[in-house]
Scaffold this active site. Structure first.
Site, PDB file in Angstrom:
ATOM      1  CB  CYS A  47     -19.688 -11.909 -21.316  1.00 52.12           C
ATOM      2  SG  CYS A  47     -21.417 -11.732 -21.788  1.00 52.12           S
ATOM      3  CB  CYS A 106     -23.564 -14.532 -20.508  1.00 56.92           C
ATOM      4  SG  CYS A 106     -23.145 -13.559 -19.045  1.00 56.92           S
ATOM      5  N   GLY A 130       0.793  -1.223   0.000  1.00 54.37           N
ATOM      6  CA  GLY A 130       0.000   0.000   0.000  1.00 54.37           C
ATOM      7  C   GLY A 130       0.819   1.263   0.000  1.00 54.37           C
ATOM      8  CB  CYS A 187     -25.078 -10.279 -18.518  1.00 55.56           C
ATOM      9  SG  CYS A 187     -24.312 -10.221 -20.150  1.00 55.56           S
ATOM     10  CB  CYS A 205     -20.470  -9.355 -18.816  1.00 52.07           C
ATOM     11  SG  CYS A 205     -21.477 -10.558 -17.973  1.00 52.07           S
TER      12      CYS A 205
END
Lengths: 281, 228, 256
Positions: free
Chosen positions: A272, A244, A31, A241, A266
């Site tokens: 997808c 899909c 970080g 979606c 997606c």
């Protein structure tokens, strides 16, 4: 110009060594933003110069590279970076998340869970999460050093006061291992939980800002929030979606005509396509 | 309770050629509990100066001044403030008015500063304001706009709101009408009966005669140079 | 009882110029000390050295911390000093713009100090911010407005609320009524006076306004050319000034 005109993965070895040193330090201090001497790359700033340099420093000839932009393998940025590395490193490329050893991404984390041994490289425009709260870079560095993060929380407070909830939908700040507050790059906050305890190595490169930071595998990453306003990863409400039928993935809105027609699909094209393929098989 | 011993005072005016003005020398005074002593002498003789030296806002240059056990010459500011909070009261002719603070709060303030509960302090303050005949409609107002007499009475209410072991009175009855004057004299008598050591300046000779046990002539403490 | 703040031999130079020289005093709990002097007398330098904004060249500033008792703030780490600055200490700037975040709402400004010491419950933070804004007489209906939309006096009151919300024990004030209209000044002074007395705060207040110290300060330090020329009980210094400079200062005040 032939491919042999370039050193492997475009950058010279000394530059890659400098980058790897920065990466090692970044991995050692999860970080923390490590400065590095960013090179001019053959693409404009904002097109992933930081990510490309990190990828170049990580690639070995045996790697399989995947590049996505907003989740898609077939958008301009993804296509051009992929062909760039095909040309200058000669590595294999793929669109399948599971098959890739190195994935460079802009603004998304793939839906398919990552596995150990994979490296996810993020393109970062602004690495400093405190940037728009405290304009002095000297001061933000001190704030990180002293864990002086009240100001970050103020930003979330302001959201709730103004909008009734934490309105930040992307680049949602996180705290790494309870120590450094980090900007996860402009991924949707939907992806934030994927940062946490990921088995993959996650590297972040900001070319213009000359900063590298990292999340080693299995790092604790918490999204900042309030006890009474806990963090919630969100997606477009109540939509699946259109291609899909996935209900748990992050969706893009696609405008289909000029009469208000639209569909949600997606954003992760590989995810997808794989689902459609599996359904038809 | 109030012991002044050999006290002297001079002003050095640095911005007027360093002129030195001796205003007091060899002042002696001893006020016992339950006693009321008047400072007398013509104006300019140093009555107010001595009062201020006892109050602590004038420095004592020679001798010593002890009030309720505290030696003012060596006292730290916080010791003097503590003395003023719980042992030494001062009723002057003029009220230092603070904008926006209601009369009731001004009167209750000494009690609150000593940690008395608000309800009790305000009850006591109300009865004091009633006693000095301040109309109830004025209690919640800042005395900024009050008449001089009303301001003085608010100040008296504040001065007598708590029991002080030592009390300084600077013309407490000046410019009061007969009724209010009687009220103030009553308050002074009660304070005496409570055992307060009181030192006062009274131009009002009747008032002085009514409450004072003895007089101290300030002429005795005039420095020789000034007298010459 | 020991002093909250013990200052000894505090000096700060700017090259050949003396900022402040050999300043020493004890500040006791609940005591309000005024520092007066004209511009350039070193009073702001002194305040900044006390508050840890400037590093003095010599001397000690010993603060009686809650956990560890008296400690020299100069020997503390920056992290410790900053922690003090947002818990036990407060600093009220002359210009509220220096002490507030102008891009953050009034409520957020007050809440920041709470969040900086770890508060993570929005409802509690907001509740406390609301409470403090009402204590400084800001309409809580305006707590989500930015300070830029407030008047100077209101901004100054928000700054005070922001400073006091974490219950500090020592407050530094630099000309807190400086840029305000007289009527607004009076209201602010009265508010400050009430808060200081009610909360038992120890205060070091720098001002060139003698009326302000007369009203607020228990004791006074008079500075000239970086040196303390006189100190003592406020009304004693003002009514019976001993030093020539103080006499000049007091006699220069216009009475209306």
């Amino acid at each position: 110009m032939t491919d042999q005109a370039y050193n492997f993965a475009y950058l010279d070895e000394a530059t890659k060594r400098m980058l790897r040193r920065a990466l090692l330090k970044a991995v050692a201090i999860p970080g923390y933003q490590v400065p590095f001497s960013s090179r001019e790359m053959p693409m404009p700033y904002g097109w992933g110069t930081g990510g490309v340099q990190v990828t170049a420093a990580c690639l070995v000839p045996e790697d399989t590279l995947k590049v996505i932009d907003q989740g898609a393998d077939d958008t301009t940025n993804a296509v051009s970076i992929r062909s760039f590395f095909e040309k200058v490193a000669g590595v294999a490329t793929t669109e399948a998340t599971a098959e890739a050893s190195v994935i460079q991404t802009r603004h998304r984390i793939p839906e398919t869970p990552l596995h150990a041994g994979q490296i996810l490289v993020f393109q970062v425009p602004i690495p400093e999460p405190l940037r728009f709260l405290e304009p002095r870079e000297t001061e933000t560095r001190v704030m990180h050093a002293l864990e002086d993060y009240g100001l970050m929380q103020v930003r979330l407070y302001e959201d709730i006061a103004r909008h009734g909830e934490i309105a930040r939908a992307y680049a949602y700040p996180v705290k790494v291992e309870g120590r450094y507050v980090m900007d996860p790059s402009p991924i949707p906050k939907f992806d934030n939980p994927k940062l946490n305890m990921s088995p993959a190595l996650q590297l972040f490169g900001a070319g213009r800002e000359c900063r590298i930071y990292a999340l080693p595998p299995f790092t604790r990453v918490e999204s900042l929030d309030f006890e009474d306003y806990p963090f919630t990863p969100s997606k477009a409400a109540g939509q699946d979606c259109a291609i899909c039928g996935a209900s748990g993935s992050y969706l893009d809105e696609v405008i289909t005509d000029d009469a208000g027609g639209r569909m949600f699909v997606c954003s992760d094209t590989d995810y997808c396509a794989t689902r459609v393929q599996e359904a038809s098989a | 309770m109030i012991e002044v011993s050999g006290a002297g005072k001079r002003f050095v005016l640095h911005n007027q050629g360093g002129a030195v003005l001796p205003v007091m020398a060899g002042a002696f005074l001893d006020v016992k509990p339950g006693e009321c002593v008047a400072l007398v002498g013509p104006s300019g003789v140093g009555k107010s100066t001595l009062m201020r030296m006892i109050w602590g806002n004038y420095r004592c240059d020679e001798g010593s001044i002890r009030v309720a056990g505290l030696d003012l010459r060596d006292a730290a500011p916080r010791d003097i403030l503590a003395l003023r909070r719980d042992r030494l009261g001062y009723v002057s002719q003029f009220l230092r008015v603070i904008p926006r603070v209601p009369a009731l709060n001004i009167v209750a303030e000494p009690l609150l500063a000593n940690g008395i509960a608000e309800a009790a302090a305000f009850d006591r303050a109300r009865s004091m304001l009633e006693r000095v005949n301040i109309p109830q409609r004025l209690w919640s107002l800042s005395p900024t706009t009050f008449s001089g007499g009303e301001q003085q009475r608010v100040n008296i209410a504040r001065g007598f709101v708590q029991h002080w072991p030592c009390l300084l009175l600077d013309e407490p009855t000046a410019s009061l009408d007969a009724d209010n004057r009687a009220v103030v004299l009553g308050l002074i008598r009660e304070a005496k009966a409570d055992g307060a050591a009181i030192l006062g300046i009274f131009h009002d000779t009747d008032a002085r005669a009514a409450v004072c046990d003895r007089e101290v002539d300030m002429n005795d403490f005039t420095p020789r140079e000034a007298a010459a | 009882m020991i002093p909250l703040l013990q200052v000894t031999g505090l000096s700060k130079r700017y090259g050949a110029h003396v900022g402040c020289a050999d300043v020493a005093f004890d500040l006791w709990p609940g005591e309000v000390m005024g520092i007066v002097g004209e511009s350039g007398s070193g009073k702001s330098t002194l305040l900044n050295c006390l508050a840890g904004h400037l590093a003095p060249d010599a001397g000690q500033v010993i603060f009686d911390t809650r956990e560890q008792g008296p400690r020299d703030t100069r020997a503390m780490t920056e992290a410790e000093r900053r922690w003090l600055a947002r818990t036990d200490w407060a600093y009220v700037h002359q210009n509220p713009r220096d002490g507030l975040r102008m891009g953050v709402s009034a409520g957020g400004n007050v809440g920041e100090r709470l969040m900086a010491v770890g508060a993570r419950h929005y409802g509690d933070i907001r509740g406390q911010a609301q409470d403090w804004l009402s204590r400084v007489e800001i309409d809580t209906g305006r707590m989500d407005d930015r300070p830029g939309t407030f008047s100077g006096g209101m901004q100054q009151r928000v700054q005070i609320a922001r400073n006091l919300v974490t219950g500090p024990r020592l407050v530094f004030m630099d000309e807190p009524t400086g840029g305000l209209d007289v009527s607004v000044q009076a209201r602010l002074l009265d508010l400050l006076r009430g808060l200081v007395r009610r909360l038992g705060l120890s205060v070091v207040i720098v001002t060139h306004d003698l009326a302000v110290v007369r009203l607020l300060a228990d004791r006074l330090m008079v500075m000239k050319d970086g040196h303390v020329v006189e100190e003592g009980l406020t009304d004693q210094v003002l009514d019976d000034p001993q030093h020539g400079y103080t006499q000049l200062l007091v006699s220069s005040v216009l009475h209306v």
